[in-house]
Design a protein around this motif. Structure first.
Motif, short mmCIF file in Angstrom:
data_model
loop_
_atom_site.label_atom_id
_atom_site.label_comp_id
_atom_site.label_asym_id
_atom_site.label_seq_id
_atom_site.Cartn_x
_atom_site.Cartn_y
_atom_site.Cartn_z
N PRO A 116 37.07 -81.93 42.12
CA PRO A 116 36.03 -82.69 42.82
C PRO A 116 36.18 -82.62 44.33
O PRO A 116 37.28 -82.41 44.85
N ARG A 117 35.06 -82.81 45.03
CA ARG A 117 35.04 -82.86 46.48
C ARG A 117 34.37 -84.17 46.92
O ARG A 117 33.72 -84.84 46.12
N PRO A 151 34.81 -76.24 18.60
CA PRO A 151 33.97 -76.49 19.78
C PRO A 151 34.73 -76.35 21.09
O PRO A 151 35.94 -76.05 21.12
N ALA A 152 34.02 -76.58 22.16
CA ALA A 152 34.61 -76.62 23.50
C ALA A 152 35.76 -77.62 23.54
O ALA A 152 35.75 -78.63 22.84
N ARG A 153 36.74 -77.33 24.40
CA ARG A 153 37.90 -78.22 24.49
C ARG A 153 38.53 -78.15 25.87
O ARG A 153 38.34 -77.17 26.60
N ARG A 154 39.26 -79.18 26.20
CA ARG A 154 39.99 -79.23 27.45
C ARG A 154 41.27 -78.42 27.30
O ARG A 154 42.04 -78.60 26.35
N GLU A 155 41.51 -77.50 28.24
CA GLU A 155 42.68 -76.65 28.18
C GLU A 155 43.82 -77.18 29.05
O GLU A 155 44.98 -77.00 28.75
N GLN A 156 43.49 -77.81 30.17
CA GLN A 156 44.51 -78.41 31.03
C GLN A 156 43.85 -79.35 32.04
O GLN A 156 42.65 -79.36 32.18
N ARG A 205 42.98 -75.07 46.45
CA ARG A 205 43.41 -76.31 45.79
C ARG A 205 43.41 -76.10 44.29
O ARG A 205 42.60 -75.34 43.76
N PRO A 206 44.30 -76.77 43.57
CA PRO A 206 44.36 -76.58 42.11
C PRO A 206 43.22 -77.31 41.43
O PRO A 206 42.64 -78.26 41.97
N PRO A 207 42.87 -76.88 40.21
CA PRO A 207 41.81 -77.58 39.48
C PRO A 207 42.28 -78.94 38.97
O PRO A 207 43.47 -79.14 38.70
N ALA A 208 41.33 -79.84 38.83
CA ALA A 208 41.62 -81.12 38.19
C ALA A 208 41.42 -81.03 36.68
O ALA A 208 41.93 -81.86 35.93
N ALA A 209 40.69 -80.02 36.22
CA ALA A 209 40.48 -79.82 34.78
C ALA A 209 40.06 -78.38 34.53
O ALA A 209 39.37 -77.77 35.35
N VAL A 210 40.48 -77.86 33.39
CA VAL A 210 40.03 -76.55 32.89
C VAL A 210 39.51 -76.76 31.48
O VAL A 210 40.22 -77.31 30.62
N TRP A 211 38.29 -76.33 31.24
CA TRP A 211 37.68 -76.43 29.92
C TRP A 211 37.27 -75.04 29.42
O TRP A 211 36.93 -74.17 30.22
N PHE A 251 43.26 -69.03 30.64
CA PHE A 251 43.06 -70.34 31.26
C PHE A 251 43.98 -70.52 32.47
O PHE A 251 43.58 -71.12 33.47
N ARG A 252 45.17 -69.99 32.38
CA ARG A 252 46.04 -70.01 33.56
C ARG A 252 45.46 -69.17 34.68
O ARG A 252 45.54 -69.52 35.86
N LEU A 253 44.86 -68.04 34.30
CA LEU A 253 44.26 -67.15 35.30
C LEU A 253 43.09 -67.84 36.00
O LEU A 253 42.94 -67.74 37.22
N VAL A 254 42.25 -68.54 35.24
CA VAL A 254 41.10 -69.22 35.83
C VAL A 254 41.57 -70.32 36.77
O VAL A 254 41.02 -70.51 37.86
N ALA A 255 42.61 -71.06 36.36
CA ALA A 255 43.14 -72.11 37.23
C ALA A 255 43.71 -71.51 38.51
O ALA A 255 43.48 -72.02 39.62
N TYR A 256 44.44 -70.40 38.37
CA TYR A 256 45.01 -69.74 39.55
C TYR A 256 43.91 -69.18 40.44
O TYR A 256 43.98 -69.25 41.67
N ALA A 257 42.85 -68.64 39.82
CA ALA A 257 41.75 -68.06 40.60
C ALA A 257 41.04 -69.13 41.42
O ALA A 257 40.65 -68.89 42.57
N LEU A 258 40.85 -70.32 40.85
CA LEU A 258 40.21 -71.38 41.63
C LEU A 258 41.08 -71.77 42.82
O LEU A 258 40.60 -71.92 43.94
N GLU A 259 42.39 -71.89 42.59
CA GLU A 259 43.29 -72.26 43.68
C GLU A 259 43.33 -71.17 44.75
O GLU A 259 43.36 -71.46 45.95
#
Length: 286
Positions: free
Chosen positions: A48-49, A281-286, A15-21, A2-10
């Motif tokens: 968001p944009r 189930p699915a959950r919010r990670e950050q 820009r950093p993510p507003a949410a990771v699920w 999840f940290r990797l996905v957030a870093y990859a988006l940035e």
């Protein structure tokens, strides 16, 4: 992950993510109608944009990121093949009021299609929850039942039962999905570990397809049964590269060794074994 996905988006979009699920891969049981979630996730990071642009990226497709306008009507713009489905879902979410100004999105799974579990449905759920979350008031979780209906309309080719499992599963239980949201989901116990059993996904390897792949899977299952496996079944309604196998914990090594020996003797790639836990189930990670 999840940290990797957030870093990859940035890294991809500046820009950093507003949410990771995260959303779990899901599978059908050998009892009709029942589905459950596996303890392996797909993750989606979203931001968001306001300029009507959609920017899509994935670690699995590093050379195929895309920046395209979010067009709510008319033919969709050209996108890489992997991004066609996410873009269609983003359009449907925007029509429902989530992300009309556009989104930055990064999606990544922990498994590939070669593992034998359906990959599209958990990605659908992770994406929908991440985008809906950043357009839902703080402290309020997205309405999963509403998103389930939206997904069914936007992506009718998907397996709705698997999406319901990804959204509403419980650890150690199987779900009997119901299209009537007025009724609560129904659950039954399904926890092989409680009975000192293992649930594993056994996937054949190589480029064989069609009848050859089915024959290889049948050989693997027959060998596993001879070595002590209790039952086996495909994880989805369509033939794939894997089967789910329940076996006694004490027979895990024997089953793996027997299947490996049988395939090596024929000069074929040894099937992969993947431990499966019955997850939530699915959950919010950050």
């Amino acid at each position: 992950m999840f940290r990797l996905v957030a870093y990859a988006l940035e890294s991809a979009h500046g820009r950093p993510p507003a949410a990771v699920w995260s959303a779990p891969y899901a599978f059908h049981l050998d009892s009709p109608g029942l589905v459950a979630a596996a303890g392996w996730p797909v993750a989606a990071a979203a931001a968001p944009r306001t300029d009507g642009l959609v920017r899509l990226s994935s670690l699995a497709h590093p050379a195929d990121s895309c920046d395209v306008p979010l067009a709510l009507t008319g033919p969709p713009p050209d996108t890489p093949a992997w991004a066609v489905r996410p873009y269609a879902l983003l359009r449907a979410l925007a029509r429902a009021g989530f992300g009309r100004g556009g989104s930055d999105l990064h999606v990544q799974g922990s498994l590939t299609a070669a593992a034998g579990l359906a990959t599209a449905e958990p990605a659908d759920c992770a994406l929908a929850l991440a985008v809906a979350d950043v357009h839902t008031p703080a402290g309020v979780e997205p309405d999963r039942a509403h998103l389930a209906r939206l997904l069914a309309r936007a992506l009718p080719d998907g397996d709705e039962a698997l999406r319901r499992a990804a959204l509403f599963a419980r650890p150690g239980e199987a779900l009997l999905p119901d299209r009537d949201d007025a009724r609560p989901p129904r659950y039954v116990a399904f926890d092989p570990s409680a009975a000192r059993e293992r649930l594993v996904l056994m996937a054949v390897r190589g480029r064989s397809g069609g009848a050859d792949r089915r024959a290889e899977l049948a050989r693997a299952v027959a060998c596993a049964r001879r070595a002590g496996a209790l039952r086996a079944w495909p994880p989805g309604p369509r033939p794939g590269s894997g089967v789910l196998v329940v076996l006694p914990e004490a027979r895990l090594t024997a089953v793996r060794s027997a299947v490996a020996a049988e395939f090596r003797e024929r000069g074929r790639p040894v099937p992969r074994f993947l431990n499966i836990t019955v997850a939530g189930p699915a959950r919010r990670e950050q």
